[in-house]
Design an enzyme around this catalytic site. Structure first.
Site, short mmCIF file in Angstrom:
data_model
loop_
_atom_site.label_atom_id
_atom_site.label_comp_id
_atom_site.label_asym_id
_atom_site.label_seq_id
_atom_site.Cartn_x
_atom_site.Cartn_y
_atom_site.Cartn_z
N ASP A 94 -3.36 5.99 6.57
CA ASP A 94 -3.70 7.23 7.02
C ASP A 94 -4.58 6.66 8.22
OD1 ASP A 94 -4.08 9.86 7.16
OD2 ASP A 94 -5.72 10.08 5.76
N GLU A 104 0.86 -1.27 -0.02
CA GLU A 104 -0.11 0.01 0.00
C GLU A 104 1.03 1.24 -0.04
OE1 GLU A 104 -2.32 1.52 -0.85
OE2 GLU A 104 -4.01 1.61 0.70
N ASP A 105 0.33 2.11 -0.68
CA ASP A 105 1.30 3.54 -0.51
C ASP A 105 1.28 4.36 0.69
OD1 ASP A 105 -1.62 4.27 -0.49
OD2 ASP A 105 -1.56 5.56 -2.36
N ARG A 138 0.60 11.62 -9.68
CA ARG A 138 1.19 10.32 -9.34
C ARG A 138 2.51 10.25 -9.89
NH1 ARG A 138 -3.19 7.41 -7.18
NH2 ARG A 138 -4.91 7.91 -8.06
P1 IMP Z 1 -7.21 5.42 5.23
O1 IMP Z 1 -8.27 4.45 5.03
O2 IMP Z 1 -7.33 6.67 5.63
O3 IMP Z 1 -5.82 4.78 5.78
O4 IMP Z 1 -6.58 5.96 3.68
C1 IMP Z 1 -5.67 5.27 2.86
C2 IMP Z 1 -5.73 5.87 1.59
O5 IMP Z 1 -6.00 7.27 1.57
C3 IMP Z 1 -4.42 5.71 0.91
O6 IMP Z 1 -4.27 4.52 0.22
C4 IMP Z 1 -4.19 6.99 -0.01
O7 IMP Z 1 -5.14 6.51 -1.32
C5 IMP Z 1 -5.08 7.78 0.67
N1 IMP Z 1 -4.47 9.09 1.17
C6 IMP Z 1 -4.18 9.02 2.67
N2 IMP Z 1 -3.48 10.07 2.93
C7 IMP Z 1 -2.83 10.80 1.69
C8 IMP Z 1 -2.14 11.60 1.49
O8 IMP Z 1 -1.49 12.21 2.21
N3 IMP Z 1 -2.01 11.78 -0.01
C9 IMP Z 1 -2.56 10.90 -1.10
N4 IMP Z 1 -3.57 10.34 -0.70
C10 IMP Z 1 -3.75 9.89 0.65
MG MG Z 2 -4.56 3.87 -1.92
#
Ligand code: IMP
Ligand code: MG
Length: 173
Positions: free
Chosen positions: A99, A95-96, A161
């Site tokens: 968050d 995963e990238d 990207r």
């Molecule tokens: P989570 O479910 O809140 O952990 O979100 C994860 C997803 O939100 C990641 O796979 C990203 O696609 C997106 N995301 C969260 N933070 C960022 C950021 O700072 N920049 C770009 N995408 C983000």
């Molecule tokens: Mg993502």
């Protein structure tokens, strides 16, 4: 909006080499199944996969939780599922960024129901301050502060990207 380099290309590449070596050391013999979460992780996956020496397969999964803005909707949807079974397999989710943790918390549970031998997570970036759901991330590239980042696969409204560095996207007044 302005871009400020947070992690330059060379640091990203050096860290990914370390992560690949660590993954090679950690897993028992056998094939490792890399599951790339589209689209943000595709560039990380392509570098991480080449930093891993052991046998590995590459699979893609599409998950949407974000829409076009900067904050999570809290809702997770599988937009593209795996093409193959992961029963009995060692699965490494690639995963990238982690968050809120909503996406990976959901995905880990989903894949665990398919009875793999193991499920771990490799994430390039981690924003620990933002966590709402617990996620155990076995391999983290960099912990970063609570700032919105783009580049190296990460987007804002599908843009940026293709940047080679991870950059903070700053609002200009
Ligand atoms: P989570 O479910 O809140 O952990 O979100 C994860 C997803 O939100 C990641 O796979 C990203 O696609 C997106 N995301 C969260 N933070 C960022 C950021 O700072 N920049 C770009 N995408 C983000
Ligand atoms: Mg993502």
């Amino acid at each position: 909006m302005a871009l400020r380099v947070l992690i330059p290309e060379e640091k990203i590449q050096a860290r990914i080499r370390e992560m690949g070596a660590q993954i090679d050391r950690d897993y028992p013999d056998g094939t490792l199944h890399l599951v790339c979460i589209l689209k943000g992780a595709c560039i990380f996956l392509s570098d991480l996969a080449r930093a891993i020496q052991r046998d590995a397969t590459i699979e893609f999964m599409g998950i949407s939780s974000y829409g076009r803005g900067k904050t999570t909707s809290g809702e997770v949807k599988v937009t593209k599922d795996l093409d193959t079974s992961v029963e009995g397999a060692d699965v490494l989710i690639v995963e990238d960024i982690v968050d809120s943790g909503v996406t990976l918390n959901y995905l880990t549970h989903l894949l665990q129901q398919r009875r793999p031998r193991s499920v771990r997570i490799a994430a390039l970036l981690d924003k620990p301050d933002r966590r709402l759901r617990p996620v155990d991330v076995a391999y983290v590239g960099f912990q970063i502060p609570d700032e919105f980042v783009v580049g190296y696969g990460l987007d804002y409204a599908e843009k940026y990207r293709n940047l080679r560095d991870v950059c903070v996207l700053e609002q200009t007044p």
